[in-house]
Design a protein around this motif. Structure first.
Motif, PDB file in Angstrom:
ATOM      1  N   PRO B  46      -2.074   6.544  -0.913  1.00 40.71           N
ATOM      2  CA  PRO B  46      -2.123   5.153  -0.665  1.00 40.71           C
ATOM      3  C   PRO B  46      -0.692   4.927  -0.912  1.00 40.71           C
ATOM      4  CG  PRO B  46      -3.115   5.666  -2.543  1.00 40.71           C
ATOM      5  CD  PRO B  46      -3.067   6.951  -1.809  1.00 40.71           C
ATOM      6  N   VAL B  52       0.847   3.677 -11.124  1.00 37.87           N
ATOM      7  CA  VAL B  52      -0.083   2.592 -10.813  1.00 37.87           C
ATOM      8  C   VAL B  52      -1.346   3.050 -10.023  1.00 37.87           C
ATOM      9  CG1 VAL B  52       1.173   0.589 -10.938  1.00 37.87           C
ATOM     10  CG2 VAL B  52       1.185   1.883  -8.976  1.00 37.87           C
ATOM     11  N   THR B  53      -1.165   4.707  -9.485  1.00 38.02           N
ATOM     12  CA  THR B  53      -2.510   5.215  -8.896  1.00 38.02           C
ATOM     13  C   THR B  53      -2.653   6.521  -9.521  1.00 38.02           C
ATOM     14  OG1 THR B  53      -3.620   5.665  -6.924  1.00 38.02           O
ATOM     15  CG2 THR B  53      -1.133   6.181  -7.129  1.00 38.02           C
ATOM     16  N   ASN B  54      -3.968   6.913  -9.516  1.00 36.73           N
ATOM     17  CA  ASN B  54      -4.451   8.324  -9.934  1.00 36.73           C
ATOM     18  C   ASN B  54      -5.023   9.116  -8.613  1.00 36.73           C
ATOM     19  OD1 ASN B  54      -4.677  10.039 -12.230  1.00 36.73           O
ATOM     20  ND2 ASN B  54      -6.674   9.727 -11.861  1.00 36.73           N
ATOM     21  N   ASP B  55      -4.727   8.361  -7.560  1.00 34.32           N
ATOM     22  CA  ASP B  55      -5.174   9.112  -6.426  1.00 34.32           C
ATOM     23  C   ASP B  55      -4.893  10.685  -6.490  1.00 34.32           C
ATOM     24  OD1 ASP B  55      -6.247   8.592  -3.391  1.00 34.32           O
ATOM     25  OD2 ASP B  55      -4.470   9.895  -3.526  1.00 34.32           O
ATOM     26  N   GLN B 401     -18.642   5.044  -3.767  1.00 33.57           N
ATOM     27  CA  GLN B 401     -18.529   3.637  -4.124  1.00 33.57           C
ATOM     28  C   GLN B 401     -20.014   3.103  -4.835  1.00 33.57           C
ATOM     29  OE1 GLN B 401     -16.164   1.573  -4.519  1.00 33.57           O
ATOM     30  NE2 GLN B 401     -14.909   3.453  -4.009  1.00 33.57           N
TER      31      GLN B 401
ATOM     32  N   GLN C  40     -10.405  -1.390  -8.809  1.00 29.65           N
ATOM     33  CA  GLN C  40     -10.550   0.295  -8.941  1.00 29.65           C
ATOM     34  C   GLN C  40     -10.204   1.072  -7.929  1.00 29.65           C
ATOM     35  OE1 GLN C  40     -12.896   1.425 -11.791  1.00 29.65           O
ATOM     36  NE2 GLN C  40     -11.528   2.879 -11.204  1.00 29.65           N
ATOM     37  N   LEU C  42      -7.595   0.438  -6.483  1.00 27.78           N
ATOM     38  CA  LEU C  42      -6.034   0.539  -6.555  1.00 27.78           C
ATOM     39  C   LEU C  42      -5.573   1.709  -7.407  1.00 27.78           C
ATOM     40  CD1 LEU C  42      -3.972  -1.445  -5.787  1.00 27.78           C
ATOM     41  CD2 LEU C  42      -4.514  -2.824  -7.993  1.00 27.78           C
ATOM     42  N   VAL C  43      -6.624   2.012  -8.523  1.00 26.32           N
ATOM     43  CA  VAL C  43      -5.992   3.178  -9.549  1.00 26.32           C
ATOM     44  C   VAL C  43      -6.609   4.267  -9.004  1.00 26.32           C
ATOM     45  CG1 VAL C  43      -5.513   1.699 -11.331  1.00 26.32           C
ATOM     46  CG2 VAL C  43      -7.805   2.715 -11.212  1.00 26.32           C
ATOM     47  N   GLY C  44      -7.755   4.521  -8.454  1.00 31.60           N
ATOM     48  CA  GLY C  44      -8.365   5.911  -8.253  1.00 31.60           C
ATOM     49  C   GLY C  44      -9.741   5.726  -9.231  1.00 31.60           C
ATOM     50  N   TYR C  84      -5.077  -8.156   2.861  1.00 33.64           N
ATOM     51  CA  TYR C  84      -3.910  -7.164   2.106  1.00 33.64           C
ATOM     52  C   TYR C  84      -4.740  -5.994   1.558  1.00 33.64           C
ATOM     53  CZ  TYR C  84      -0.114  -5.328  -1.000  1.00 33.64           C
ATOM     54  OH  TYR C  84       0.894  -4.806  -1.513  1.00 33.64           O
ATOM     55  N   ALA C  87      -5.261  -0.839  -1.885  1.00 36.06           N
ATOM     56  CA  ALA C  87      -4.943   0.894  -2.184  1.00 36.06           C
ATOM     57  C   ALA C  87      -3.453   1.321  -1.367  1.00 36.06           C
ATOM     58  CB  ALA C  87      -6.168   1.675  -1.748  1.00 36.06           C
ATOM     59  N   ASN C  88      -3.282   0.628  -0.348  1.00 34.57           N
ATOM     60  CA  ASN C  88      -2.282   1.027   0.487  1.00 34.57           C
ATOM     61  C   ASN C  88      -1.031  -0.086   0.382  1.00 34.57           C
ATOM     62  OD1 ASN C  88      -3.192   3.372   2.550  1.00 34.57           O
ATOM     63  ND2 ASN C  88      -5.118   1.950   2.277  1.00 34.57           N
ATOM     64  N   ARG C  89      -1.254  -0.968  -0.476  1.00 34.06           N
ATOM     65  CA  ARG C  89      -0.126  -1.866  -0.734  1.00 34.06           C
ATOM     66  C   ARG C  89       0.468  -2.190   0.541  1.00 34.06           C
ATOM     67  NH1 ARG C  89      -1.651   0.920  -4.518  1.00 34.06           N
ATOM     68  NH2 ARG C  89      -1.329   0.498  -6.447  1.00 34.06           N
ATOM     69  N   LEU C  95      -1.591  -2.173   8.633  1.00 28.96           N
ATOM     70  CA  LEU C  95      -2.097  -0.624   8.696  1.00 28.96           C
ATOM     71  C   LEU C  95      -2.785  -0.234   9.725  1.00 28.96           C
ATOM     72  CD1 LEU C  95      -2.159   0.967   6.015  1.00 28.96           C
ATOM     73  CD2 LEU C  95      -4.265  -0.132   5.393  1.00 28.96           C
ATOM     74  N   GLN C 279     -14.655   5.249   1.439  1.00 24.83           N
ATOM     75  CA  GLN C 279     -14.534   5.821   0.557  1.00 24.83           C
ATOM     76  C   GLN C 279     -14.017   5.176  -0.927  1.00 24.83           C
ATOM     77  OE1 GLN C 279     -15.857   9.324  -0.356  1.00 24.83           O
ATOM     78  NE2 GLN C 279     -17.074   8.602   1.579  1.00 24.83           N
ATOM     79  N   THR C 280     -13.102   4.541  -0.552  1.00 24.39           N
ATOM     80  CA  THR C 280     -12.353   3.780  -1.663  1.00 24.39           C
ATOM     81  C   THR C 280     -12.815   2.508  -2.228  1.00 24.39           C
ATOM     82  OG1 THR C 280     -10.402   3.530  -0.249  1.00 24.39           O
ATOM     83  CG2 THR C 280     -10.236   5.530  -1.564  1.00 24.39           C
ATOM     84  N   GLY C 281     -13.687   2.005  -1.230  1.00 28.08           N
ATOM     85  CA  GLY C 281     -14.173   0.618  -1.359  1.00 28.08           C
ATOM     86  C   GLY C 281     -13.170  -0.351  -0.993  1.00 28.08           C
TER      87      GLY C 281
END
Ligand SMILES: Nc1ncnc2c1ncn2[C@@H]1O[C@H](COP(=O)(O)OP(=O)(O)O)[C@@H](O)[C@H]1O
Ligand SMILES: [Mg+2]
Lengths: 279, 524, 327
Positions: B46, B52-55, B401, C40, C42-44, C84, C87-89, C95, C279-281
């Protein structure tokens, strides 16, 4: 009548599949001849095998190995039963023309009618392949403004005009024989008469033989020299039109005539064309 | 006629020219270019701000661009990175870090103690893994550019361990901005061995060697991270030679690839732990004896061999087996809860669940995630062995999810399979699967067990620095977990890294810490 | 241009806009009940700190009531803003636009190839009198249609990338080069086009068999036209009418197929974005993509209407009349 017939059919039988294992003998042992320039009628009730017989003669039976044709169909000296593709292509494009019953379904809905007539012209016997010639055949079929009509699609034309297009397609090949399979059944009475008149006139003018199929003896009376009567897949009686009309032999023919007479009592207008009056 | 044809041909040529010029491109590789190393990443990153991410994919990329203060090696020992040395006061409330001199950010700015202070003040509170530090953090002082003194409100022994994985961010770009949306998140500037070059969303990230890197520089001039979301296709791409390094491959594919001597395999440094969560709110499973009986009925040796193909081992304690220093030799769940169907049956009889006329005791769901085929196979093995003691299992496979929602938020499950990373210190990554979770946070203990003994023991593991004392606290925690058994530790394993042994030397060294050591990588 | 014309298109556009509004409403409600937590995402897959959750909720107004969020979403969509992506900001519109081109590069050629191929193959099957040939084509069509596309894709990779080494397995181009390379395009294109081609071949075969049984084909035969001439002049155009709507609909299927194909081939298109977002909601992105697809399908339906007119003079005349032009 010593010359060879244009079309001679002997012992024709046609078996059509009706299911996986079942089949129907639609036509049995039919004998029939048409001389050059002659006009012959086939009458018979619906389902008696008229269409199947003439489709066999013009090579338009369903293309299926389950369709079996027996006997002999000769066009002049050419045997057509079991004939090769190239023989049939020549017969269909130049010798035998078909006019079908229902003008609404026998024309391609997405092609302008002029092109549909022209296709027949290009394959046929005529050496003049111009649009003018195409229009001439349309005029011959009784269409008064061929150039305008040619640019129309079938759905833009009336039933009578469509049938005239089918006639024009048949004429445009300049064939030796036209087989017309109940050409006016789908039209209403007044239109019927006018279309028959055009057919009558154009066949006379081109000196083409005519094999006219109908279940209406009144039509045959005005148009044909000879008549065959079909009943349940077989020819039950044949002879000159007058002969059949005044001295019917077969019980079924008598039955048919009774219908016509009773009909003609109320509407005493048999079709009487040029040909009949000339006769 | 001829004319029309000619014009048509011209139009076709023109059209194809437009298409080609619009789509095709410079095929010359970007700067550098001699040694290119292609890494397959499993998803589109991302962004690259690991604050700020743990991806997972962002982590792969970010760890070549950023540096942490310290690293952790495969023996779970702390080794220096941006911090050269460190010390703590006696009660583990104040830590002093001495920073490396002469380190520069990729934009040429000096790396100083101000960057570290900014990180503690601004990033730690919102960092996905920042909670353990944030809970005890008080303030940071910076006596000079290369000294950082962090003061804590209460003792926190694994503080230095907890710093591993925290990648430093440039304060001069982030201070006073919204960290989560800062443009630098997509144009990252770090101090690490590689500089960010380009990112094509959904396709690839390219980084080029930082010639001014403070550490050892490797042979790789350019690293290309290619997004390959499908694990089977990823394995095939690796097999076809498009990729130098791939992770998270399907284990059965790994078995196939092993026979090819172009390829080699190595375990990632970080331990992973597969847990089984019992829902203690379920009518049957609220009885701890039932949970223990079921734990006895799971053949973990079979799972380790059939699912993990020998890359995992049955866990002996709440802490994954690899973290040996935190496991007391007296703790061994594989003997305490050995696979014993007879014992399991007896325990269920005693707990009031005798087998009915048809041999059935009760039915329950086993919920698992479908994103990895391993979990489905594991669930299936559990279903079979539970069936042998008269416990009917309904398998419930769910998308990531949906799984997170049903298990963590709705608590609509009986037994759920979840793998969680152990992180640098078990006080950080392991405790979350056992301690009370009153806010129903995701990826934490969803069992409903709220045991002050467990919570206290794990808190104690973090509060003291003396190894013996920490070990004792982990022992207390392990005993308390065994008594309650809300969360059942199943298998300890490592992610497998597949790489091209015919092209590269030094992968062991490369893979020896939680952050890849690019300097160790040598072209053959 | 006259009043009738305006009314015809006004109604068409009005009903399309209404349709899209309903699509937005339904999707909004569905995604509201679907699991997925933007913060969620956003952070993984790690615990979210409360501090972070508070900050993000306030920043993006996630605590506002459903109705309010819906109204502002619709208002935003009307101005081309699809929301917006956490996850991808990045704004969802940007996008999607980044990825849309890559998906079109794959789906449009697939649409063309599968349509032309399907028409040719279906016609060949309808025309042949050899039971073996017809059977072979029909079997291949059923197989091609029922084969799971991820499996087909993996099979293609295994054969052409791993075993033969002729074509690349992943991505749109070689690393470091932007844009598209043809070798990279081939396998995903095949994987995407084959099921569609098979489907269209089946439809075309049955349509063509129907058309060849029509009475006017007898008229054509009676003219002594060869079977090829009959097919070309009388069969094709009349079979195209059902095919036009099949091709129109198939765009939707092709876009759906692109999700799997893009995922397996690591193709950076909209389908892969949709897959990742599910997958990431990332519900905003999912919503945006579905909306773009819905709008595309609506537009294609309008185009299908127009093409219908080109193929069928009856429809052309009808719409000419409804537009008030003299026939
Ligand atoms: N394509 C066909 N397949 C099977 N049976 C047919 C087919 N066409 C006609 N028949 C049957 O052949 C018989 C003769 O039909 P037909 O020649 O059409 O009668 P008609 O004298 O009314 O023209 C009928 O019993 C009809 O059911
Ligand atoms: Mg008939």
């Amino acid at each position: 009548m010593s010359e060879t017939p244009l079309l001679s059919v002997h012992g024709l039988s046609v078996t059509l599949p009706t299911g996986r294992k079942q089949s129907v003998d639609a036509v049995r042992r039919v004998d029939l001849t048409v001389m050059a320039g002659e006009r012959v009628g086939i009458v018979g009730e619906s389902g008696s095998g008229k269409s199947v017989s003439v489709r066999a003669m013009s090579g338009l039976l369903p293309e299926s190995p389950l369709v079996r044709v027996g006997g002999s169909i000769r066009f002049r000296d050419t045997e057509l039963v079991g004939a090769s593709r190239s023989v049939w292509d020549d017969i269909r494009s130049k010798r035998i023309a078909m006019i079908f019953q229902d003008p609404s379904s026998f024309l391609n809905p997405t092609m302008k009618v002029g092109r549909q007539v022209r296709e027949a012209l290009l394959k046929g016997r005529s050496t003049d392949r111009s649009w003018a010639e195409t229009h001439r055949f349309m005029t011959l079929a009784g269409l008064s403004d061929p150039a305008t009509v040619a640019d129309r699609y079938p759905f833009e034309l009336s039933g009578g005009m469509r049938q005239r297009i089918l006639i024009a397609i048949a004429l445009a090949k300049a064939p030796e024989i036209i087989i017309a399979d109940e050409p006016t059944t789908a039209l209403d009475a007044t239109v019927q008469r006018r279309v028959l008149k055009s057919l009558d006139e154009s066949v006379s003018q081109l000196d083409t033989a005519l094999l006219l199929i109908t279940h209406d003896l009144a039509v045959v009376a005005g148009l044909c020299d000879r008549v065959y009567v079909m009943y349940r897949g077989e020819i039950v009686e044949s002879g000159n039109t007058d002969q059949i009309f005044y001295e019917p032999q077969h019980a079924y023919t008598k039955e048919l005539l009774r219908c016509v007479t009773s009909l003609s009592d109320s509407t005493p207008d048999l079709y009487v064309g040029d040909y009949a009056s000339r006769r | 006629m001829k004319r029309t044809k000619w014009m048509l041909a011209a139009a076709a040529v023109a059209l194809s020219a437009i298409v080609v010029s619009g789509c095709s491109a410079s095929s010359e590789p970007s700067a550098g270019g001699d040694h290119v190393f292609v890494v397959a990443i499993p998803s589109n990153p991302p962004q690259f701000n690991l604050g700020v991410t743990n991806d997972g994919s962002a982590t792969f990329v970010g760890r070549s661009i950023f540096d942490p203060l310290v690293n952790l090696n495969t023996d779970y020992e702390v080794v220096p990175a941006l911090a050269e040395s460190w010390s703590a006061n006696a009660d583990s409330t104040e830590f002093t870090l001495n920073l490396r001199h002469g380190v520069k950010w990729h934009d040429g700015t000096d790396f100083t103690s101000a960057d570290v202070k900014f990180y503690f003040d601004e990033v730690i509170p919102i960092h996905p893994l920042g909670a353990p530090i944030a809970a005890v953090y008080d303030h940071t002082s910076t006596p000079d550019d290369f000294t950082v003194i962090v003061s804590l409100k209460s003792p926190f022994a694994p503080f230095i361990q907890a710093l591993a994985g925290h990648m430093m961010l440039p304060a001069h770009l982030y201070a006073g901005t919204d960290i989560a949306t800062n443009p630098a998140n997509l144009q990252p500037v770090g101090t690490g061995p590689y500089k960010f070059t380009s990112f094509t969303s959904g396709d690839s990230v390219i980084v080029d060697r930082n010639e001014d890197y403070w550490g050892e520089k490797g042979d790789v001039d350019e690293v290309v991270y290619r997004v390959m979301p499908d694990s089977n296709a990823r394995a095939l791409a690796f097999q076809s030679g498009e990729v130098d390094l791939a992770t998270m491959l399907p284990l059965n594919q790994v078995e196939t690839l092993k026979s090819d001597n172009r390829f080699a395999f190595d375990s990632a440094a970080m331990a992973e732990h597969l847990y089984g969560f019992f829902n203690t709110a379920s009518a049957t499973l609220q009885n701890a004896d039932v949970r223990k009986a079921l734990y006895h009925a799971i053949d973990r040796d079979e799972i380790a061999s059939k699912v993990f193909l020998g890359t995992g081992t049955p866990s002996v304690s709440p802490v994954p087996n690899q973290v040996t220093w935190a496991i007391d030799p007296a703790t061994d769940y594989t003997t305490e809860f050995d696979f014993d169907l007879d014992e399991a049956g007896r325990m269920l009889d005693a707990a009031g669940y005798p087998a009915g006329a048809d041999g059935t005791r009760f039915s329950m769901n086993v919920t698992y995630r479908t994103d990895n085929a391993s979990w489905a196979t594991t669930a299936d093995l559990i279903k079979t062995s539970f069936g042998k003691i008269g416990v009917n299992v309904n398998l419930v496979g769910q998308d990531t999810q949906v799984f997170a929602d049903t298990v963590y938020t709705q608590h609509d499950f009986d037994f759920a399979l979840q793998s969680l990373g152990a992180y640098a210190d078990p006080s950080l990554g392991v405790a979350r699967a056992f301690i009370c979770n009153p806010t129903n946070g995701s990826y934490r203990n969803p069992t409903g067990v709220c045991d002050p003994v467990i919570d206290g023991a794990f808190a104690a593991t973090a509060a003291v620095s003396d190894p013996a004392a920490r070990l004792a606290a982990f022992k207390t925690a392990a005993d308390a977990v065994a008594a309650d058994l809300g969360t059942a530790p199943l298998i300890s394993y490592n992610q497998i890294t597949a790489y091209r042994a015919d092209k590269w030397n030094g992968i062991d060294q490369f893979n020896s810490t939680d952050v890849w050591t690019w300097g160790a990588l040598r072209a053959k | 241009m006259n009043v009738h014309w305006l009314r015809y298109y006004g109604r068409l556009i009005g009903s399309s806009v209404l349709l899209i509004f309903v699509v937005i409403l339904v999707m909004f409600l569905l995604l509201e009940i679907a699991p997925g937590d933007p913060i969620q995402s956003l952070v993984g897959q790690v615990p979210v700190t409360e501090e972070f959750r508070r900050q993000m909720t306030a920043t993006y107004g996630l605590d506002r009531p459903l109705f309010e969020r819906f109204v502002s979403y619709v208002a935003n969509v009307a101005t081309g803003n699809l929301g917006y992506s956490f996850a991808n900001r990045e704004p969802v519109t940007e996008l999607i636009l980044q990825r849309l081109g890559n998906t079109l590069v794959l789906t449009l050629p697939s649409l063309v190839i599968s349509s032309i191929g399907g028409i040719l193959l279906g016609t060949a099957a309808a025309r042949t009198r050899s039971k073996v040939k017809d059977g072979a084509i029909s079997f291949a069509a059923v197989a091609g249609f029922s084969i799971p596309s991820f499996w087909l894709a993996l099979l293609l990779i295994m054969l052409f990338a791993v075993s033969l080494g002729w074509l690349p397995a992943q991505g749109m181009a070689s690393y470091g080069s932007k844009g598209l390379s043809v070798p990279h395009l081939i396998l995903p294109l095949i994987a995407l086009a084959i099921p569609e081609l098979a489907f269209k071949a089946r439809i075309m075969r049955s349509t063509m068999i129907g058309v060849l049984g029509e009475d006017y084909i007898d008229t054509a035969r009676s003219k002594g036209l060869s079977s090829f001439e009959i097919l070309r002049r009388h069969g094709l155009l009349n079979s195209m009418l059902p095919m036009v709507s099949v091709i129109g609909y198939s765009l939707g299927f092709t876009l759906a197929g692109a999700v799997t194909v893009e995922k397996v081939f690591g193709w950076p298109g909209m389908g892969m974005l949709l897959y990742t977002s599910i997958q990431t909601g990332e519900n905003m992105v999912v919503m945006g993509i579905l909306l773009v697809v819905a709008i595309t399908v609506v537009i294609v339906n309008i185009l299908t209407d127009l093409v219908y007119g080109l193929v069928d003079p009856r429809i052309r005349a009808r719409s000419r009349m409804s537009r008030g032009v003299n026939v």
